[in-house]
Design a protein around this motif. Structure first.
Motif, PDB file in Angstrom:
ATOM      1  N   ASP B   1       0.851  -1.199   0.000  1.00 45.52           N
ATOM      2  CA  ASP B   1       0.000   0.000   0.000  1.00 45.52           C
ATOM      3  C   ASP B   1       0.886   1.248   0.000  1.00 45.52           C
ATOM      4  OD1 ASP B   1      -2.395  -1.422   2.309  1.00 45.52           O
ATOM      5  OD2 ASP B   1      -2.226  -1.545   0.141  1.00 45.52           O
ATOM      6  N   ALA B   2       0.648   2.111  -0.954  1.00 47.50           N
ATOM      7  CA  ALA B   2       1.434   3.333  -1.034  1.00 47.50           C
ATOM      8  C   ALA B   2       1.132   4.197   0.177  1.00 47.50           C
ATOM      9  CB  ALA B   2       1.106   4.076  -2.321  1.00 47.50           C
ATOM     10  N   MET B   3       2.154   4.733   0.828  1.00 47.57           N
ATOM     11  CA  MET B   3       1.960   5.528   2.025  1.00 47.57           C
ATOM     12  C   MET B   3       2.348   6.974   1.790  1.00 47.57           C
ATOM     13  SD  MET B   3       3.234   2.766   4.855  1.00 47.57           S
ATOM     14  CE  MET B   3       4.744   2.390   4.010  1.00 47.57           C
ATOM     15  N   VAL B   4       3.317   7.192   0.904  1.00 47.21           N
ATOM     16  CA  VAL B   4       3.700   8.531   0.496  1.00 47.21           C
ATOM     17  C   VAL B   4       3.525   8.551  -1.025  1.00 47.21           C
ATOM     18  CG1 VAL B   4       5.487  10.296   0.466  1.00 47.21           C
ATOM     19  CG2 VAL B   4       5.344   8.692   2.389  1.00 47.21           C
ATOM     20  N   ILE B   5       2.628   9.388  -1.463  1.00 45.00           N
ATOM     21  CA  ILE B   5       2.199   9.354  -2.851  1.00 45.00           C
ATOM     22  C   ILE B   5       2.559  10.656  -3.525  1.00 45.00           C
ATOM     23  CG2 ILE B   5       0.230   9.038  -4.396  1.00 45.00           C
ATOM     24  CD1 ILE B   5      -1.093   7.789  -1.700  1.00 45.00           C
ATOM     25  N   CYS B  23       2.438  16.082  -2.964  1.00 42.76           N
ATOM     26  CA  CYS B  23       2.758  14.920  -2.160  1.00 42.76           C
ATOM     27  C   CYS B  23       1.646  14.727  -1.141  1.00 42.76           C
ATOM     28  CB  CYS B  23       4.091  15.123  -1.441  1.00 42.76           C
ATOM     29  SG  CYS B  23       4.556  13.783  -0.325  1.00 42.76           S
ATOM     30  N   SER B  24       1.218  13.491  -0.973  1.00 44.83           N
ATOM     31  CA  SER B  24       0.245  13.191   0.076  1.00 44.83           C
ATOM     32  C   SER B  24       0.719  11.970   0.848  1.00 44.83           C
ATOM     33  CB  SER B  24      -1.145  12.946  -0.514  1.00 44.83           C
ATOM     34  OG  SER B  24      -1.135  11.808  -1.347  1.00 44.83           O
ATOM     35  N   GLN B  25       0.260  11.873   2.088  1.00 42.47           N
ATOM     36  CA  GLN B  25       0.673  10.757   2.939  1.00 42.47           C
ATOM     37  C   GLN B  25      -0.518  10.226   3.724  1.00 42.47           C
ATOM     38  OE1 GLN B  25       1.932  11.175   6.716  1.00 42.47           O
ATOM     39  NE2 GLN B  25       1.848  13.411   6.900  1.00 42.47           N
ATOM     40  N   ALA B  87      15.204  17.718 -12.411  1.00 48.46           N
ATOM     41  CA  ALA B  87      15.649  16.780 -11.378  1.00 48.46           C
ATOM     42  C   ALA B  87      14.494  15.879 -10.987  1.00 48.46           C
ATOM     43  CB  ALA B  87      16.144  17.538 -10.140  1.00 48.46           C
ATOM     44  N   MET B  88      14.819  14.899 -10.134  1.00 47.27           N
ATOM     45  CA  MET B  88      13.791  14.127  -9.436  1.00 47.27           C
ATOM     46  C   MET B  88      13.518  14.841  -8.122  1.00 47.27           C
ATOM     47  SD  MET B  88      11.995  11.214  -9.237  1.00 47.27           S
ATOM     48  CE  MET B  88      12.787   9.719  -9.846  1.00 47.27           C
ATOM     49  N   TYR B  89      12.259  15.056  -7.805  1.00 45.42           N
ATOM     50  CA  TYR B  89      11.885  15.674  -6.533  1.00 45.42           C
ATOM     51  C   TYR B  89      11.205  14.616  -5.667  1.00 45.42           C
ATOM     52  CZ  TYR B  89      13.406  20.013  -8.505  1.00 45.42           C
ATOM     53  OH  TYR B  89      14.200  20.993  -9.055  1.00 45.42           O
ATOM     54  N   LEU B  90      11.774  14.415  -4.503  1.00 48.33           N
ATOM     55  CA  LEU B  90      11.338  13.359  -3.602  1.00 48.33           C
ATOM     56  C   LEU B  90      10.670  13.959  -2.373  1.00 48.33           C
ATOM     57  CD1 LEU B  90      14.638  11.334  -3.803  1.00 48.33           C
ATOM     58  CD2 LEU B  90      12.438  10.480  -4.608  1.00 48.33           C
ATOM     59  N   CYS B  91       9.549  13.401  -2.013  1.00 42.75           N
ATOM     60  CA  CYS B  91       8.851  13.777  -0.782  1.00 42.75           C
ATOM     61  C   CYS B  91       9.064  12.648   0.231  1.00 42.75           C
ATOM     62  CB  CYS B  91       7.371  13.960  -1.083  1.00 42.75           C
ATOM     63  SG  CYS B  91       6.323  14.290   0.349  1.00 42.75           S
ATOM     64  N   GLN B 103      12.753   7.845   7.759  1.00 42.64           N
ATOM     65  CA  GLN B 103      11.939   8.599   6.827  1.00 42.64           C
ATOM     66  C   GLN B 103      11.371   7.651   5.769  1.00 42.64           C
ATOM     67  OE1 GLN B 103      13.917  12.106   5.298  1.00 42.64           O
ATOM     68  NE2 GLN B 103      14.624  12.704   7.328  1.00 42.64           N
ATOM     69  N   HIS B 104      10.125   7.928   5.400  1.00 42.67           N
ATOM     70  CA  HIS B 104       9.442   7.135   4.380  1.00 42.67           C
ATOM     71  C   HIS B 104       9.322   7.996   3.129  1.00 42.67           C
ATOM     72  CE1 HIS B 104       8.132   4.071   7.339  1.00 42.67           C
ATOM     73  NE2 HIS B 104       8.212   5.090   8.165  1.00 42.67           N
ATOM     74  N   PHE B 105       9.836   7.501   2.035  1.00 39.61           N
ATOM     75  CA  PHE B 105       9.899   8.277   0.802  1.00 39.61           C
ATOM     76  C   PHE B 105       8.824   7.853  -0.190  1.00 39.61           C
ATOM     77  CE2 PHE B 105      13.863  10.739   0.872  1.00 39.61           C
ATOM     78  CZ  PHE B 105      14.466  10.229   2.003  1.00 39.61           C
ATOM     79  N   GLY B 106       8.364   8.830  -0.966  1.00 43.31           N
ATOM     80  CA  GLY B 106       7.584   8.524  -2.157  1.00 43.31           C
ATOM     81  C   GLY B 106       8.519   8.163  -3.307  1.00 43.31           C
ATOM     82  N   ASP B 107       7.940   7.832  -4.440  1.00 45.07           N
ATOM     83  CA  ASP B 107       8.743   7.433  -5.596  1.00 45.07           C
ATOM     84  C   ASP B 107       9.165   8.609  -6.469  1.00 45.07           C
ATOM     85  OD1 ASP B 107       7.178   4.185  -6.045  1.00 45.07           O
ATOM     86  OD2 ASP B 107       9.031   4.758  -5.026  1.00 45.07           O
TER      87      ASP B 107
END
Lengths: 110, 114
Positions: B1-5, B23-25, B87-91, B103-107
């Motif tokens: 289940d995606a947790m950081v989207i 970004c949503s969590q 760039a890639m932007y990571l939440c 920390q929990h990262f999105g993709d």
């Protein structure tokens, strides 16, 4: 700046143990060693962390030397899906931001 | 289940045209972070929110702003994107800023500038 030094790349045969080293010679007494990995086109994934005792979880084992100046992340039976960049990060016990170094690119080969 | 989207996964914008990444969590974590990752480089923290408190890194350009309207959502606004902002932007999220909180990262969202 990152306080860790890692080899830029390593190869490992599928099914064998992958041992990823990390040097952190300036680590302070209240700093933990964290490991994350980043599979291509994905976000970093937390693996494990430790202070001075060896740690093990379902993903990996972390071996920290007695003087705490270096550590090794062990993936006991590497699979092709473990191909990723592995980051070793030193972080104060009170938390705070992650400062990523360049990491080790692990290639698991059939 | 995606947790950081993070949506979208890929975003293209024009030079100088404002762009917003989202970004949503679902973890109900207090802290949300934005990282920038340029090609073949490690992620670099831009800023973070602890609840509604915004904390900017000293070397984050003024061109980058952020909003956190509620616990679940955080936005990255780039006011006038330049070619160097591709760039890639990571939440990422964590329960607290302090303590041993992974920390929990999105993709990530990969941003391209035309």
């Amino acid at each position: 700046d990152a306080k860790t030094t890692q080899p830029p790349s390593m190869d490992c045969a599928e099914g064998r143990a992958a041992n990823l080293p990390c040097n952190h010679s300036t680590i302070s007494g209240n700093e933990y060693v964290y490991w994350y990995r980043q599979i291509h086109s994905q976000g970093p994934q937390y693996i494990i962390h430790g202070l001075k005792n060896n740690e093990t979880n379902e993903m990996a084992s972390l071996i920290i030397t007695e003087d705490r100046k270096s550590s090794t992340l062990i993936l006991p039976h590497a699979t092709l899906r473990d191909t990723a960049v592995y980051y070793c990060i030193v972080r104060p016990s009170q938390g705070g931001k992650l400062i990523f170094g360049q990491g080790t690119e692990l290639s698991v080969k059939p | 289940d995606a947790m950081v989207i993070q949506n979208p996964r890929y975003q293209v914008t024009q030079f100088g045209k404002p762009v917003t990444l989202s970004c949503s969590q679902t973890l109900n974590h207090n802290v949300m972070y934005w990282y920038q990752q340029k090609s073949s480089q490690a992620p670099k923290l831009l800023f973070h929110y602890y609840d509604k408190d915004f904390n900017n890194e000293a070397d984050t350009p003024d061109n980058f702003q952020s909003r956190r309207p509620n616990t679940s959502f955080c936005f990255l606004d780039i006011r006038s994107p330049g070619l160097g902002d591709a760039a890639m932007y990571l939440c990422a999220t964590s329960k607290h800023f302090g303590g041993n909180q992974p920390q929990h990262f999105g993709d990530g969202t990969r941003l391209s500038i035309l």
